[in-house]
Motif scaffolding. Structure first.
Motif, PDB file in Angstrom:
ATOM      1  N   HIS A  70     -13.139  29.775 -29.302  1.00 54.17           N
ATOM      2  CA  HIS A  70     -13.027  30.164 -27.892  1.00 54.17           C
ATOM      3  C   HIS A  70     -11.688  29.636 -27.389  1.00 54.17           C
ATOM      4  N   ILE A  71     -11.361  29.938 -26.154  1.00 55.36           N
ATOM      5  CA  ILE A  71      -9.993  29.715 -25.706  1.00 55.36           C
ATOM      6  C   ILE A  71      -9.827  28.489 -24.817  1.00 55.36           C
ATOM      7  N   HIS A  72     -10.833  27.610 -24.741  1.00 58.25           N
ATOM      8  CA  HIS A  72     -10.606  26.339 -24.065  1.00 58.25           C
ATOM      9  C   HIS A  72      -9.482  25.599 -24.786  1.00 58.25           C
ATOM     10  N   LEU A  73      -8.649  24.916 -24.034  1.00 62.73           N
ATOM     11  CA  LEU A  73      -7.363  24.491 -24.579  1.00 62.73           C
ATOM     12  C   LEU A  73      -7.445  23.381 -25.617  1.00 62.73           C
ATOM     13  N   ARG A 161     -18.587  32.699 -22.338  1.00 62.58           N
ATOM     14  CA  ARG A 161     -18.844  34.114 -22.656  1.00 62.58           C
ATOM     15  C   ARG A 161     -17.889  34.630 -23.726  1.00 62.58           C
ATOM     16  N   HIS A 162     -16.822  33.874 -23.995  1.00 59.84           N
ATOM     17  CA  HIS A 162     -15.831  34.307 -24.980  1.00 59.84           C
ATOM     18  C   HIS A 162     -15.924  33.461 -26.254  1.00 59.84           C
ATOM     19  N   HIS A 163     -17.123  33.074 -26.631  1.00 56.58           N
ATOM     20  CA  HIS A 163     -17.291  32.165 -27.765  1.00 56.58           C
ATOM     21  C   HIS A 163     -17.716  32.919 -29.024  1.00 56.58           C
ATOM     22  N   LEU A 164     -17.077  32.552 -30.146  1.00 59.22           N
ATOM     23  CA  LEU A 164     -17.401  33.094 -31.462  1.00 59.22           C
ATOM     24  C   LEU A 164     -17.824  31.961 -32.385  1.00 59.22           C
ATOM     25  N   CYS A 165     -18.622  32.285 -33.393  1.00 59.81           N
ATOM     26  CA  CYS A 165     -18.845  31.405 -34.534  1.00 59.81           C
ATOM     27  C   CYS A 165     -18.500  32.189 -35.792  1.00 59.81           C
ATOM     28  N   GLN A 203     -18.613  28.622 -17.744  1.00 61.47           N
ATOM     29  CA  GLN A 203     -19.447  29.785 -18.045  1.00 61.47           C
ATOM     30  C   GLN A 203     -20.741  29.407 -18.759  1.00 61.47           C
ATOM     31  N   PHE A 204     -21.189  28.187 -18.575  1.00 62.83           N
ATOM     32  CA  PHE A 204     -22.403  27.730 -19.236  1.00 62.83           C
ATOM     33  C   PHE A 204     -23.595  28.605 -18.876  1.00 62.83           C
ATOM     34  N   ASP A 205     -24.371  28.988 -19.877  1.00 58.71           N
ATOM     35  CA  ASP A 205     -25.560  29.816 -19.702  1.00 58.71           C
ATOM     36  C   ASP A 205     -26.619  29.293 -20.670  1.00 58.71           C
ATOM     37  N   PRO A 206     -27.627  28.558 -20.172  1.00 63.82           N
ATOM     38  CA  PRO A 206     -28.584  27.931 -21.092  1.00 63.82           C
ATOM     39  C   PRO A 206     -29.399  28.928 -21.903  1.00 63.82           C
ATOM     40  N   ASP A 207     -29.807  30.028 -21.302  1.00 68.30           N
ATOM     41  CA  ASP A 207     -30.590  31.011 -22.063  1.00 68.30           C
ATOM     42  C   ASP A 207     -29.763  31.590 -23.208  1.00 68.30           C
ATOM     43  N   ALA A 208     -28.502  31.913 -22.929  1.00 69.47           N
ATOM     44  CA  ALA A 208     -27.627  32.447 -23.969  1.00 69.47           C
ATOM     45  C   ALA A 208     -27.376  31.409 -25.051  1.00 69.47           C
ATOM     46  N   MET A 209     -27.245  30.142 -24.661  1.00 71.48           N
ATOM     47  CA  MET A 209     -27.000  29.103 -25.655  1.00 71.48           C
ATOM     48  C   MET A 209     -28.209  28.924 -26.572  1.00 71.48           C
ATOM     49  N   HIS A 210     -29.398  28.912 -26.002  1.00 71.87           N
ATOM     50  CA  HIS A 210     -30.607  28.850 -26.835  1.00 71.87           C
ATOM     51  C   HIS A 210     -30.613  30.007 -27.838  1.00 71.87           C
ATOM     52  N   LEU A 301     -17.716  16.257 -17.854  1.00 68.16           N
ATOM     53  CA  LEU A 301     -17.513  17.704 -17.949  1.00 68.16           C
ATOM     54  C   LEU A 301     -18.846  18.451 -17.971  1.00 68.16           C
ATOM     55  N   ASN A 302     -19.841  17.904 -18.661  1.00 67.38           N
ATOM     56  CA  ASN A 302     -21.164  18.534 -18.650  1.00 67.38           C
ATOM     57  C   ASN A 302     -21.729  18.603 -17.241  1.00 67.38           C
ATOM     58  N   ALA A 303     -21.576  17.517 -16.493  1.00 71.79           N
ATOM     59  CA  ALA A 303     -22.073  17.511 -15.108  1.00 71.79           C
ATOM     60  C   ALA A 303     -21.357  18.571 -14.274  1.00 71.79           C
ATOM     61  N   GLN A 304     -20.059  18.712 -14.481  1.00 70.71           N
ATOM     62  CA  GLN A 304     -19.322  19.755 -13.763  1.00 70.71           C
ATOM     63  C   GLN A 304     -19.849  21.140 -14.143  1.00 70.71           C
ATOM     64  N   GLY A 305     -20.036  21.363 -15.436  1.00 72.74           N
ATOM     65  CA  GLY A 305     -20.517  22.665 -15.887  1.00 72.74           C
ATOM     66  C   GLY A 305     -21.893  22.993 -15.360  1.00 72.74           C
TER      67      GLY A 305
END
Length: 319
Positions: A70-73, A161-165, A203-210, A301-305
């Motif tokens: 993903h594109i986080h720096l 939303r722009h994350h790949l594995c 762009q944290f989305d818990p359902d998508a992460m699960h 950072l987690n708290a911010q997200g």
């Protein structure tokens, strides 16, 4: 090559030099004289990557792919500078991230909003654009060839939303970026890893992460290669912990009261309490204050997200 860990199947983990030692890894896959690089670290990481390639006997023109999870720096800030040194490489990135690699101005604005412009520049330097003709959009399920080795791209939202594995069929392992959480070696107990979900902005989305974690596990991987920090095994146990801790963090966020700074402080306190409870559960050899220090920046950072996610729910409810 003192900052390099050599793993099985031609995989090498290089400490990117970001932050503290063993905070962020860059992974090199070397096969039949060709190479792929997964995540790039920052601009300051580029000389390290080139030195490791030289140490492995891989010429810069033998690198075929630079793959961004993903594109986080902390993962992609050095991509433009690195591509300048790799004449034959193509940059593979989620379609949502393509324009930000070609023109990083908005990406920089978002990063500055999180860290402040002065700290952002100190962390990442000037972000170099990548020529558009050298960028390849990643399609879910497509397979890239590295010599005779197959690397399959999966679209895995949740952290972003722009994350790949990337599924490495030879190693039967995934390069997971931040989708499979973070796992710092300071918290290992007799080689037993701990993993913690990362819910960082924006762009944290818990359902998508699960769902993404479950999708990775459907491949029955033998290992995961995390950017923070490199190889973990016992993936079934860790996946269960990720699901549990993801739900726990979401519960902390939903229970928070107030607005703005007050809410952030309450969420952060709740995340710190999760770490204290995990210290006992996992049997860490470091005390809870040391564990909190290891995880300090991630918890902030987690708290911010989580706060951004809560605000997004309210926006949906008011529509």
């Amino acid at each position: 090559m003192q900052d390099v860990i050599t793993h099985p199947d031609g995989i090498h983990a290089l400490d990117s030099g970001y932050g503290r030692p063993q905070l962020a890894a860059i992974h090199l896959i070397v096969h039949e004289g060709r190479a792929a690089i997964v995540d790039t670290g920052t601009n300051a990481s580029v000389p390290r990557v080139l030195a490791v390639l030289a140490g492995l006997g891989v010429a810069p023109d033998a690198v075929d792919w630079v793959l961004l999870t993903h594109i986080h720096l902390d993962h992609a800030g050095g991509a433009g500078s690195l591509m300048c040194a790799l004449p034959n490489a193509r940059l593979v990135v989620h379609p949502r991230g393509m324009r930000h690699m070609a023109d990083p101005s908005r990406l920089w604005e978002g990063t500055s909003a999180v860290y402040g412009a002065e700290r952002a520049f100190a962390l990442y330097g000037r972000i170099v654009p990548v020529p558009a003709e050298r960028i390849r959009p990643a399609t879910d399920g497509e397979v890239l060839q590295l010599g005779g080795r197959r690397l399959r791209i999966l679209d895995t939202p949740g952290h972003a939303r722009h994350h790949l594995c990337i599924w490495d069929e030879t190693a039967r392992a995934f390069f997971t970026g931040d989708t499979f959480g973070l796992s710092y070696r300071e918290l290992d107990v007799d080689g037993r890893a701990f993993v913690f979900p990362t819910t960082t902005p924006t762009q944290f989305d818990p359902d998508a992460m699960h769902a993404s974690i479950d999708r990775l596990m459907s491949y029955s991987p033998t290992a995961m290669y995390l950017t923070h920090y490199s190889r973990v095994t016992e993936v079934e146990r860790l996946a269960a912990d990720l699901h549990r801790l993801l739900d726990t963090q979401v519960a902390v966020a939903r229970a928070a009261r107030g607005e703005g700074v007050a809410r952030h402080v309450e969420i952060l306190a709740g995340l710190e309490q999760i770490v204290r409870e995990e210290a006992a559960r996992q049997g860490w050899t470091v005390d809870e204050n040391e564990a909190l220090e290891v995880l300090r920046d991630d918890l902030v950072l987690n708290a911010q997200g989580l706060g951004v996610w809560l605000d997004s729910l309210r926006e949906v409810e008011t529509v």
